[in-house]
Write a protein that holds these residues in place. Structure first.
Motif, short mmCIF file in Angstrom:
data_model
loop_
_atom_site.label_atom_id
_atom_site.label_comp_id
_atom_site.label_asym_id
_atom_site.label_seq_id
_atom_site.Cartn_x
_atom_site.Cartn_y
_atom_site.Cartn_z
N GLY A 363 0.79 -1.22 0.00
CA GLY A 363 0.00 0.00 0.00
C GLY A 363 0.82 1.27 0.00
N LEU A 364 2.12 1.15 -0.35
CA LEU A 364 2.97 2.33 -0.39
C LEU A 364 2.45 3.30 -1.46
CD1 LEU A 364 5.63 2.67 1.31
CD2 LEU A 364 6.88 2.24 -0.79
N PRO A 365 2.27 4.59 -1.12
CA PRO A 365 1.77 5.55 -2.11
C PRO A 365 2.69 5.65 -3.33
CG PRO A 365 1.73 6.49 0.09
CD PRO A 365 2.50 5.21 0.19
N THR A 366 2.12 6.05 -4.46
CA THR A 366 2.88 6.11 -5.70
C THR A 366 4.10 7.00 -5.59
OG1 THR A 366 0.88 5.69 -6.98
CG2 THR A 366 2.76 6.62 -8.16
N ASP A 367 3.93 8.21 -4.99
CA ASP A 367 5.07 9.12 -4.89
C ASP A 367 6.18 8.53 -4.03
OD1 ASP A 367 3.58 9.27 -2.57
OD2 ASP A 367 3.84 11.44 -2.32
N ARG A 368 5.77 7.82 -2.94
CA ARG A 368 6.77 7.18 -2.08
C ARG A 368 7.45 6.02 -2.83
NH1 ARG A 368 10.57 7.38 1.37
NH2 ARG A 368 10.49 6.03 3.20
N LEU A 369 6.66 5.26 -3.61
CA LEU A 369 7.22 4.15 -4.40
C LEU A 369 8.27 4.68 -5.38
CD1 LEU A 369 7.25 1.19 -5.36
CD2 LEU A 369 5.34 1.75 -6.88
N CYS A 370 7.96 5.81 -6.02
CA CYS A 370 8.92 6.38 -6.98
C CYS A 370 10.21 6.81 -6.29
CB CYS A 370 8.28 7.56 -7.71
SG CYS A 370 6.96 7.05 -8.85
N GLU A 371 10.08 7.35 -5.07
CA GLU A 371 11.28 7.72 -4.31
C GLU A 371 12.17 6.50 -4.07
OE1 GLU A 371 10.34 9.63 -0.67
OE2 GLU A 371 9.11 11.21 -1.60
N VAL A 372 11.53 5.41 -3.68
CA VAL A 372 12.28 4.18 -3.41
C VAL A 372 12.95 3.68 -4.69
CG1 VAL A 372 12.10 1.77 -2.69
CG2 VAL A 372 10.80 3.53 -1.48
N MET A 373 12.22 3.69 -5.80
CA MET A 373 12.77 3.21 -7.07
C MET A 373 13.96 4.05 -7.51
SD MET A 373 10.86 0.58 -7.66
CE MET A 373 11.17 0.12 -9.35
N ASN A 374 13.88 5.37 -7.30
CA ASN A 374 15.00 6.25 -7.65
C ASN A 374 16.19 6.01 -6.73
OD1 ASN A 374 14.30 7.80 -9.96
ND2 ASN A 374 12.81 8.94 -8.73
N GLU A 375 15.92 5.74 -5.45
CA GLU A 375 17.01 5.44 -4.52
C GLU A 375 17.71 4.14 -4.92
OE1 GLU A 375 17.60 4.36 0.21
OE2 GLU A 375 16.00 5.76 -0.36
N ALA A 376 16.91 3.15 -5.34
CA ALA A 376 17.49 1.88 -5.79
C ALA A 376 18.31 2.08 -7.06
CB ALA A 376 16.37 0.87 -6.03
N LYS A 377 17.82 2.92 -7.96
CA LYS A 377 18.57 3.19 -9.20
C LYS A 377 19.93 3.77 -8.90
CE LYS A 377 17.54 6.74 -11.79
NZ LYS A 377 16.88 7.66 -12.77
N ALA A 378 19.99 4.72 -7.96
CA ALA A 378 21.27 5.34 -7.60
C ALA A 378 22.21 4.32 -6.95
CB ALA A 378 21.01 6.51 -6.65
N ALA A 379 21.65 3.44 -6.12
CA ALA A 379 22.48 2.41 -5.46
C ALA A 379 23.05 1.44 -6.49
CB ALA A 379 21.65 1.66 -4.42
N ARG A 380 22.25 1.08 -7.49
CA ARG A 380 22.73 0.18 -8.53
C ARG A 380 23.83 0.83 -9.35
NH1 ARG A 380 16.47 -1.26 -9.61
NH2 ARG A 380 16.31 -3.11 -8.25
#
Length: 419
Positions: A363-380
């Motif tokens: 149930g993570l909100p879309t804006d929060r999900l996008c933040e997580v995805m961008n954080e993962a992209k930077a880590a990769r």
């Protein structure tokens, strides 16, 4: 009919933890062999049955998974022999396909040609530790090089690879098919019986000298020949330089050049090796394939208690396809057994990238999900391996399972950020 959850007997599924080790071993093999000038090729898994049953593969020809003819070619009503039903089979090694490949493509290949093959093979064998009915082989072969430079390069490339994988204290056992034949001739065995004698000799490490003697006598060989034969092995046990002593004992039965050639291989490898191992002349080494014509060798790793690879020279095999002999020599590393030893010893892949698991509350909100995805992209992009997964109800068990896959760091993301 109910579906079966089990793989075919003697074959296995490979779980992620083992797959990571397998991928790493293959990467080391490819990188190291490339440094020695070997180039990759690929051949089909299926070969014509006539190629697989050409009396070159020894006992492996009894273990072929054969393929029925298809469509109109398959006529069960008129079939009288197996050849009427079968026209192909799964390859039991990579050497037969390589020779066929070279016979078709030699005009467009460099000379000598240094080939690397990695792929599955199949044998309807009795499954046991480190041996399956489907398994991977990793072969390097040199075709077109008549001198012992081929043997030296093959042994150095293979042992350098084993050294990079952390193996040390192992042995490369080496012998010469023509030495085997000279010993049999010296002892008085009839030439047509050599293969039978060698089959018994190949059991030396299991049944010992007395067992070999008993089996040779049981097979009808003369007591004088058997005693003379075994006296050679007894004499070798007392020698510091067994090769020199054996050559002197055999006299005119063994060409001096054969002994000198083998001695040069041993000396050259010992003087230039990059790994910690020992070259050992072993006159009991036979190798089962009848296509070997000269030098033969095996890898003996104490932790396994058996062969972890082998090879040799097969100068007559290309001629079976083309009518013109081409010098050839190859070495196959025991991939499955190497992986087994690494797994049993708790091997950790050196320099492995950090593995991080991002666990997301449902149930993570879309804006929060996008933040997580961008954080993962930077880590990769920074070199980490990042797994993103929804958080299970039993979070503790979920983490335990991920830890088995090498995930040691976890980040948790909730609908409402924790304070």
């Amino acid at each position: 009919m109910a579906l079966s959850k089990k793989p075919v007997t003697g074959m296995k599924d490979i779980l992620p933890a083992e797959m990571q080790i397998r991928d790493y071993v293959i990467s080391v093999i490819k990188e190291t062999y490339a440094q020695f000038g070997f180039t990759g090729i690929e051949t089909p898994c299926v070969e014509a049955i006539s190629n697989l049953t050409n009396k070159q593969g020894g006992d492996n020809e009894k273990l072929i998974f054969k393929i029925l003819k298809r469509g109109e070619k398959l006529n069960l009503e008129t079939a009288k022999e197996e050849i009427d039903l079968v026209d192909g089979g799964l390859r039991y090694d990579l050497t037969v396909p390589l020779v066929r490949f070279y016979s078709n493509n030699s005009a467009s290949l460099p000379s000598p040609f240094k080939a690397l093959q990695i792929g599955p093979v199949w044998r309807a064998d009795r499954p046991q530790r480190g041996r399956y009915r489907q398994f991977y082989q990793c072969d390097i072969d040199i075709l077109g090089e008549p001198t012992n430079l081929a043997e030296i390069e093959l042994i150095l490339a293979t042992t350098t690879t084993l050294g990079k994988l952390g193996f040390k204290g192992f042995e490369i056992r080496i012998n010469e098919r023509r030495i085997l034949k000279a010993m049999a001739a010296y002892s008085g065995f009839p030439e047509e019986s050599y293969d039978s004698v060698f089959i018994t000799l190949d059991k030396m490490d299991k049944i010992g000298l007395e067992g070999v003697k008993a089996e040779l006598l049981e097979n009808g060989f003369s007591a004088d020949s058997v005693e003379k034969y075994l006296a050679l092995f007894q004499g070798l046990q007392e020698q510091e330089n067994g090769l020199e002593w054996l050559a002197a004992a055999l006299g005119d039965f063994l060409d001096q050049d054969i002994k000198d050639n083998l001695a040069e291989i041993i000396t050259s490898v010992e003087a230039t090796k990059a790994a910690e191992f020992k070259m050992v002349f072993d006159p009991t080494l036979v190798r089962g394939m009848s296509y070997y014509t000269g030098t033969i060798f095996e890898i003996a790793i104490p932790q396994f208690g058996g062969s972890c690879g082998g090879g040799g020279r097969y100068d007559k095999m290309v001629g079976k396809f083309t009518g013109n002999d081409v010098p050839a020599c190859g070495f196959s590393i025991g991939f499955e057994r190497i992986v087994l030893l690494l797994l049993e010893n708790g091997f950790q892949i050196p320099g492995a990238k950090e593995k991080v698991a991002y666990l997301l509350e449902k149930g993570l909100p879309t804006d929060r999900l996008c933040e997580v995805m961008n954080e993962a992209k930077a880590a990769r992009e920074a070199g980490q391996q990042v797994l993103i997964a929804r958080m299970n109800k039993n979070k503790k068990f979920q983490k335990e399972q991920l830890q088995k896959e090498g995930y040691v760091n976890f980040k948790e993301f909730y609908k409402t950020p924790l304070q």
